[in-house]
Design an enzyme around this catalytic site. Structure first.
Site, PDB file in Angstrom:
ATOM      1  N   GLU A  71      49.927  35.037  37.594  1.00 42.73           N
ATOM      2  CA  GLU A  71      48.669  34.794  36.886  1.00 42.73           C
ATOM      3  C   GLU A  71      48.683  35.553  35.558  1.00 42.73           C
ATOM      4  O   GLU A  71      49.253  36.640  35.443  1.00 42.73           O
ATOM      5  CB  GLU A  71      47.506  35.281  37.748  1.00 42.73           C
ATOM      6  CG  GLU A  71      46.134  35.024  37.159  1.00 42.73           C
ATOM      7  CD  GLU A  71      45.006  35.561  38.036  1.00 42.73           C
ATOM      8  OE1 GLU A  71      43.869  35.080  37.891  1.00 42.73           O
ATOM      9  OE2 GLU A  71      45.270  36.467  38.858  1.00 42.73           O
ATOM     10  N   LYS A 119      41.148  27.249  38.942  1.00 41.46           N
ATOM     11  CA  LYS A 119      40.818  28.191  40.010  1.00 41.46           C
ATOM     12  C   LYS A 119      39.383  27.997  40.493  1.00 41.46           C
ATOM     13  O   LYS A 119      38.435  28.013  39.710  1.00 41.46           O
ATOM     14  CB  LYS A 119      41.022  29.621  39.494  1.00 41.46           C
ATOM     15  CG  LYS A 119      40.812  30.713  40.532  1.00 41.46           C
ATOM     16  CD  LYS A 119      41.048  32.068  39.890  1.00 41.46           C
ATOM     17  CE  LYS A 119      40.866  33.206  40.880  1.00 41.46           C
ATOM     18  NZ  LYS A 119      41.020  34.528  40.227  1.00 41.46           N
ATOM     19  N   CYS A 156      45.512  33.519  42.745  1.00 42.92           N
ATOM     20  CA  CYS A 156      45.064  34.869  43.090  1.00 42.92           C
ATOM     21  C   CYS A 156      43.978  34.945  44.176  1.00 42.92           C
ATOM     22  O   CYS A 156      44.267  34.831  45.356  1.00 42.92           O
ATOM     23  CB  CYS A 156      44.616  35.592  41.820  1.00 42.92           C
ATOM     24  SG  CYS A 156      44.609  37.400  41.957  1.00 42.92           S
TER      25      CYS A 156
END
Length: 324
Positions: free
Chosen positions: A91, A173, A210
């Site tokens: 990331e 995300k 993440c």
């Protein structure tokens, strides 16, 4: 009795067979069943082709796009030297700003024009892919949000670029990270859809980023959509990483019976941000295959046997029970 792979490594060993199933007993069906069960995994291992060579990269990105791109180029060059087909980056690989500032917004670029990239970062990444004939997974790219409602906002977007330099998949995300002084939701608009990227070399990549790691239902959905490799590029904090990183990654691999590749940021990026590192690859049985150490940029190439996914899912069936 030992069996050896083409490279000369012992891949399986059988030391004894129960006397109640001796092969000297002609026509004993119990013997045949027992031997089939005993040697099935051996024959499967012998029949498999060599695994696909891919690479996981670890970085300590900072607030310099140019310096980070130079580092990515070096990782890609190292991966190519190991005959790798794809490089997985963490990331924020291209840029890591200072928390509480608008730096990420200032470097954000649009992905909405016809070519797939309205800025300069994606074309540079595409050139790297073409130069080294390598596919690239870049998690946590700062994408501008389009439209009036997107003024002053970004998406945290995971993109996959093929060896021709084209964006072939993107995922925004869904689960944003708000913890202590890290307030992702202040600048970031969450995504709403999942994404599986099919590749020509047999990997169906389930994209995530993440903090998504903490939501197992996302990965079950990706498995249902055909994913056999889960990608989790991350920049875990040091305290949450020490407590939960390996446990969560292995859990996602075991639950979905998939490979998990979790490229990580590592080290101190600035006075307000430090990442845990320990980029990790886990196989569908939950075994840690790669764990990167240290705070310097590094890459490790490994063989990914996609046939192991089918074997684990066939021998340990859980799919039909997932809705219970």
């Amino acid at each position: 009795l030992s069996f050896f792979s083409a490279s000369g490594q012992r891949c399986h060993s059988v030391t004894a067979v129960s006397s109640s199933f001796r092969t000297s007993e002609p026509g004993n069906p119990r013997c045949l069943v027992a031997l089939q069960a005993l040697y099935a995994p051996v024959l499967l291992a012998m029949s498999r082709t060599t695994g696909l060579r891919v690479s996981i990269g670890q970085m300590c990105s900072r607030a310099s796009v140019e310096q980070n791109l130079i580092e990515i180029d070096g990782l890609a060059r190292a991966a190519q030297s190991e005959a790798s087909k794809m490089l997985f980056l963490p990331e924020n690989a291209c840029f890591m700003g200072v928390p509480g500032t608008s730096m990420s917004l200032e470097v954000a670029e649009s992905l909405d024009d016809d070519s797939g990239a309205a800025g300069t970062i994606i074309p540079r990444l595409g050139e790297i892919c073409q130069r080294y004939k390598l596919w690239l997974s870049v998690g946590g790219f700062q994408e501008k949000v389009s439209g009036e409602e997107g003024v002053g906002k970004i998406h945290n977007t995971h993109i996959v670029i093929d060896d021709g330099g084209r964006i072939v998949s993107r995922y925004r995300k869904i689960h944003l990270f708000d913890y202590k002084h890290l307030k992702e939701s202040l600048l970031t608009v969450p995504g709403t859809t999942t994404e599986v990227c099919e590749t020509p070399f047999g990997l169906n990549l389930g994209l995530s980023v993440c903090f998504d790691l903490r939501f197992p239902s996302l990965y079950q959905r990706l498995r249902e959509q055909g994913a056999n490799v889960m990608l989790i590029p991350a920049a875990f904090t040091v305290d949450t990483g020490r407590a939960h990183w390996e446990t969560l990654i292995r859990a996602r691999a075991i639950e979905t019976q998939s490979w998990v590749i979790a490229a990580a940021q590592s080290g101190r990026h600035n006075e307000k941000r430090e990442s845990y590192g320990h980029g990790m690859v886990v196989d569908p049985w939950g075994k840690v295959v790669v764990c990167l150490k240290g705070d310097q940029a590094s890459v490790e190439t490994f063989e990914l046997d996609i046939g192991l996914v089918d074997e684990v899912r066939r021998r340990f069936v859980i799919k039909q029970r997932l809705s219970m």
